[in-house]
Design a protein around this motif. Structure first.
Motif, PDB file in Angstrom:
ATOM      1  N   ARG A 347       0.824  -1.212   0.000  1.00  0.00           N
ATOM      2  CA  ARG A 347       0.000   0.000   0.000  1.00  0.00           C
ATOM      3  C   ARG A 347       0.857   1.260   0.000  1.00  0.00           C
ATOM      4  O   ARG A 347       0.587   2.209  -0.728  1.00  0.00           O
ATOM      5  N   LEU A 348       1.870   1.271   0.859  1.00  0.00           N
ATOM      6  CA  LEU A 348       2.679   2.477   1.009  1.00  0.00           C
ATOM      7  C   LEU A 348       3.807   2.569  -0.010  1.00  0.00           C
ATOM      8  O   LEU A 348       4.213   3.674  -0.382  1.00  0.00           O
ATOM      9  N   GLY A 349       4.350   1.436  -0.438  1.00  0.00           N
ATOM     10  CA  GLY A 349       5.468   1.456  -1.379  1.00  0.00           C
ATOM     11  C   GLY A 349       6.804   1.515  -0.662  1.00  0.00           C
ATOM     12  O   GLY A 349       6.923   2.056   0.448  1.00  0.00           O
ATOM     13  N   ARG A 350       7.829   0.973  -1.322  1.00  0.00           N
ATOM     14  CA  ARG A 350       9.153   0.866  -0.686  1.00  0.00           C
ATOM     15  C   ARG A 350       9.797   2.228  -0.479  1.00  0.00           C
ATOM     16  O   ARG A 350      10.371   2.510   0.575  1.00  0.00           O
ATOM     17  N   ARG A 351       9.711   3.073  -1.487  1.00  0.00           N
ATOM     18  CA  ARG A 351      10.401   4.372  -1.421  1.00  0.00           C
ATOM     19  C   ARG A 351       9.865   5.235  -0.275  1.00  0.00           C
ATOM     20  O   ARG A 351      10.640   5.807   0.494  1.00  0.00           O
ATOM     21  N   PHE A 352       8.543   5.321  -0.154  1.00  0.00           N
ATOM     22  CA  PHE A 352       7.950   6.113   0.924  1.00  0.00           C
ATOM     23  C   PHE A 352       8.373   5.577   2.285  1.00  0.00           C
ATOM     24  O   PHE A 352       8.714   6.340   3.197  1.00  0.00           O
ATOM     25  N   MET A 353       8.359   4.237   2.440  1.00  0.00           N
ATOM     26  CA  MET A 353       8.682   3.647   3.736  1.00  0.00           C
ATOM     27  C   MET A 353      10.139   3.881   4.113  1.00  0.00           C
ATOM     28  O   MET A 353      10.450   4.168   5.276  1.00  0.00           O
ATOM     29  N   PHE A 354      11.044   3.769   3.142  1.00  0.00           N
ATOM     30  CA  PHE A 354      12.454   4.041   3.431  1.00  0.00           C
ATOM     31  C   PHE A 354      12.661   5.500   3.848  1.00  0.00           C
ATOM     32  O   PHE A 354      13.404   5.789   4.795  1.00  0.00           O
ATOM     33  N   MET A 355      12.021   6.432   3.139  1.00  0.00           N
ATOM     34  CA  MET A 355      12.185   7.848   3.478  1.00  0.00           C
ATOM     35  C   MET A 355      11.585   8.164   4.846  1.00  0.00           C
ATOM     36  O   MET A 355      12.184   8.884   5.655  1.00  0.00           O
ATOM     37  N   PHE A 356      10.404   7.639   5.129  1.00  0.00           N
ATOM     38  CA  PHE A 356       9.771   7.853   6.433  1.00  0.00           C
ATOM     39  C   PHE A 356      10.668   7.328   7.548  1.00  0.00           C
ATOM     40  O   PHE A 356      10.863   7.981   8.581  1.00  0.00           O
ATOM     41  N   SER A 357      11.225   6.132   7.325  1.00  0.00           N
ATOM     42  CA  SER A 357      12.087   5.507   8.324  1.00  0.00           C
ATOM     43  C   SER A 357      13.342   6.344   8.566  1.00  0.00           C
ATOM     44  O   SER A 357      13.712   6.608   9.715  1.00  0.00           O
ATOM     45  N   GLY A 358      14.009   6.770   7.491  1.00  0.00           N
ATOM     46  CA  GLY A 358      15.243   7.529   7.619  1.00  0.00           C
ATOM     47  C   GLY A 358      15.043   8.848   8.357  1.00  0.00           C
ATOM     48  O   GLY A 358      15.798   9.186   9.282  1.00  0.00           O
ATOM     49  N   ILE A 359      14.026   9.601   7.955  1.00  0.00           N
ATOM     50  CA  ILE A 359      13.775  10.901   8.574  1.00  0.00           C
ATOM     51  C   ILE A 359      13.342  10.728  10.032  1.00  0.00           C
ATOM     52  O   ILE A 359      13.784  11.462  10.927  1.00  0.00           O
ATOM     53  N   GLY A 360      12.475   9.748  10.289  1.00  0.00           N
ATOM     54  CA  GLY A 360      12.027   9.509  11.663  1.00  0.00           C
ATOM     55  C   GLY A 360      13.176   9.119  12.587  1.00  0.00           C
ATOM     56  O   GLY A 360      13.263   9.596  13.726  1.00  0.00           O
ATOM     57  N   MET A 361      14.062   8.246  12.104  1.00  0.00           N
ATOM     58  CA  MET A 361      15.219   7.856  12.925  1.00  0.00           C
ATOM     59  C   MET A 361      16.104   9.055  13.231  1.00  0.00           C
ATOM     60  O   MET A 361      16.601   9.208  14.359  1.00  0.00           O
ATOM     61  N   LEU A 362      16.323   9.912  12.249  1.00  0.00           N
ATOM     62  CA  LEU A 362      17.161  11.096  12.460  1.00  0.00           C
ATOM     63  C   LEU A 362      16.569  11.995  13.542  1.00  0.00           C
ATOM     64  O   LEU A 362      17.280  12.456  14.447  1.00  0.00           O
ATOM     65  N   VAL A 363      15.261  12.214  13.489  1.00  0.00           N
ATOM     66  CA  VAL A 363      14.596  13.097  14.457  1.00  0.00           C
ATOM     67  C   VAL A 363      14.699  12.526  15.868  1.00  0.00           C
ATOM     68  O   VAL A 363      15.120  13.216  16.806  1.00  0.00           O
ATOM     69  N   PHE A 364      14.354  11.261  16.032  1.00  0.00           N
ATOM     70  CA  PHE A 364      14.282  10.697  17.382  1.00  0.00           C
ATOM     71  C   PHE A 364      15.649  10.309  17.939  1.00  0.00           C
ATOM     72  O   PHE A 364      15.837  10.316  19.163  1.00  0.00           O
ATOM     73  N   PHE A 365      16.601   9.991  17.085  1.00  0.00           N
ATOM     74  CA  PHE A 365      17.945   9.729  17.612  1.00  0.00           C
ATOM     75  C   PHE A 365      18.599  11.032  18.060  1.00  0.00           C
ATOM     76  O   PHE A 365      19.327  11.051  19.056  1.00  0.00           O
ATOM     77  N   THR A 366      18.326  12.109  17.334  1.00  0.00           N
ATOM     78  CA  THR A 366      18.836  13.415  17.765  1.00  0.00           C
ATOM     79  C   THR A 366      18.234  13.803  19.114  1.00  0.00           C
ATOM     80  O   THR A 366      18.937  14.290  20.015  1.00  0.00           O
TER      81      THR A 366
END
Length: 527
Positions: A347-366
């Motif tokens: 439903r979401l697609g690979r590209r969207f999920m990878f981008m969501f994951s990358g940006i979310g990890m950056l925000v919460f790890f910071t």
């Protein structure tokens, strides 16, 4: 991206229209049976997840610490990393077994080695014996982990292939849950059985595979590559076409696989290790595969995965019971997040999920870095609690893509002749990244504490840039169609055209269709 457009257009008029709308996993006994055998393959990932969580739990057990004389940070690095060293030793052989003797026998060999190794681990009388057993666990796991996800993707019913392949790596956390709560349950045993019981239980999934693996169907792609076309057609017909060899879906898959394998052997000349980097399409594949393999281990997740107890010690949570509880709850949280993400890949697609994951990890790890630094500088209890909260939120984002997709995406973008070797490179890269993490992380945490987190913050930003520019969308495509995206329009048209032509030829046969075939045809026309 022209090839992607061609493939997407072709699949709309190809395999999706050949899927019988009445054939669902819950009302078709053959698909239910197939998915049951796939579950047996999926638990290979559970064995791997069990290991990481078990080692986290053992470090919180006084019985284990006392028996092995309180290992130093560098010794802990070796105890964790030795499993991946064993994996490295097996990588030169794994793809040749998967391609040479088949996916099923390779899983069996890996399971036998792991069963023996876990028995030795549970019976360890010294740190040397414990280390040797863990080396063997990694050695056996490499064989099973090379073959199992490929077999899942190659036998799954097309409608469920993406979700099932994504579930493979998500079940890493099912093993982590069992290990975390097993170590919590054995915590109060006042003997070495507190750590021996979790060590022995690691072999249960492998024992199940030894007993049941021969009931799993072999990969049709492997069978066709070995000239066993009739056996391959029987497998496809039995599980994908209710036993009907002339089912349009079965004929499409059979001819598409044959054409793709022949194309890769002749036109693209995909043979040998050099072929992984011989063409622009293959170089593009390997660039993505190697990158996401490193990202999956170098995104800061290695800190909590293997050294959660060290992080909790640093924020003054030193009680063993509390540490084991947090470890167990985190594993359950990760499994829920990863399985939810696995169900959404189409439903979401690979590209969207990878981008969501990358940006979310950056925000919460910071955010985690800031909270960690505040606690160490000012000793605020609220900052310590924030560290734990941000760990959970970080993993929720990590689990969107880097748990379910890294294996599924790697397998689906590789053509059959390169699949075993390319997937081996993926696993080899992960092992290299893990060995670095497991040696460096405990030492860095001791010497530079929260400042080490800043390194990962910067690296996560680099990951987001790479994912944006290089990840290719593969939603809704078969394995052959996905592989063709990277090789241009000629490959796409040839592979898809032959599959559709085969269906057309089959439909023009003069024989009168049976009643069931008429019903299937009418159902497909309505769809």
């Amino acid at each position: 991206m022209a090839g992607g457009a061609v493939a997407s257009a072709a699949v709309d008029s190809g395999i999706n229209t050949l899927l019988d709308p009445r054939r669902k996993w819950y009302n078709n006994r053959r698909i239910i049976a197939l998915n049951g055998w796939i579950v047996l393959l999926l638990i290979t990932s559970s064995t791997n997840g069990y290991d990481g969580s078990m080692m986290n739990g053992l470090q919180s057990l006084p019985q284990w610490q006392n028996y092995f004389h309180h290992p130093s940070s560098s010794e802990l690095g070796l105890l964790n990393a030795i499993q991946n060293v064993g994996g490295l030793a097996a990588y030169p052989f794994a793809p040749y077994l998967s391609d040479g003797i088949g996916r099923r026998p390779t899983v069996f060999i890996g399971a036998v080695i792991m069963t023996i190794a876990t028995a030795l681990q549970g019976a360890a009388q010294s740190s040397g014996m414990f280390i040797g057993a863990r080396f063997l666990i990694g050695f056996g796991l490499t064989f099973a982990a090379n073959a199992a996800p490929m077999l899942v993707s190659e036998i799954a019913y097309p409608r469920y292939r993406a979700q099932l392949t994504a579930t493979y790596n998500s079940l890493w956390y099912s093993g982590a849950i069992v290990a975390a709560w097993t170590t919590f349950g054995t915590f109060k045993i006042n003997s070495t059985w507190a750590w021996r019981i979790p060590s022995v239980l690691q072999g249960l999934p492998s024992i199940l595979q030894i007993v049941l693996i021969w009931f799993v169907p072999e990969s049709p792609r492997y069978l066709i590559s070995k000239g066993k076309n009739e056996k391959a057609l029987d497998v496809l017909a039995y599980y994908h076409g209710d036993g009907n060899r002339d089912d349009p879906l079965v004929q499409y898959e059979f001819n598409e696989i044959k054409t793709a394998i022949e194309y890769d052997r002749t036109v693209a000349a995909n043979v040998g290790w050099k072929s992984l980097f011989a063409t622009p399409g293959n170089r593009k594949r390997m660039r993505i595969i190697i990158a996401i393999a490193f990202f999956s281990q170098w995104s800061g997740n290695g800190l909590a995965s293997y050294y959660l107890n060290k992080i909790l010690d640093d924020i003054n949570i030193t009680d063993s019971t509390t540490q084991l509880l947090i470890n167990g709850i985190l594993a359950i949280w990760n499994l829920i997040c990863a399985l939810c993400a696995s169900a959404m890949v189409e439903r979401l697609g690979r590209r969207f999920m990878f981008m969501f994951s990358g940006i979310g990890m950056l925000v919460f790890f910071t955010a985690q870095t800031i909270a960690f630094s505040q606690f160490l500088m000012h000793g605020q209890p609220a900052a310590a609690h924030s560290v734990i909260a941000f760990i959970f939120l970080f993993y929720a984002c990590y689990d969107v893509a880097f748990t379910p997709l890294i294996v599924a995406y790697t397998v689906e973008i590789l053509p059959y002749p390169l699949r075993a070797k390319g997937f081996n490179v993926f696993n080899f890269t992960i092992s290299l990244a893990l060995i670095f993490n497991q040696y460096v992380n405990p030492i860095a945490l001791v010497h530079i504490t929260w400042k080490y987190y800043v390194v990962y913050c910067c690296w996560l930003a680099v990951e987001c840039v790479f994912l944006y520019f290089y990840v290719v969308e593969t939603k809704g495509l078969t394995l052959e169609e996905t592989a063709a995206i990277f090789d241009g329009e000629d490959a796409t048209n040839e592979i898809l055209g032959n599959g559709l032509n085969a269906v057309d030829r089959n439909e023009k046969q003069p024989d009168s269709p049976s009643l069931d075939e008429k019903e299937n045809t009418e159902s497909l026309e309505r769809a």
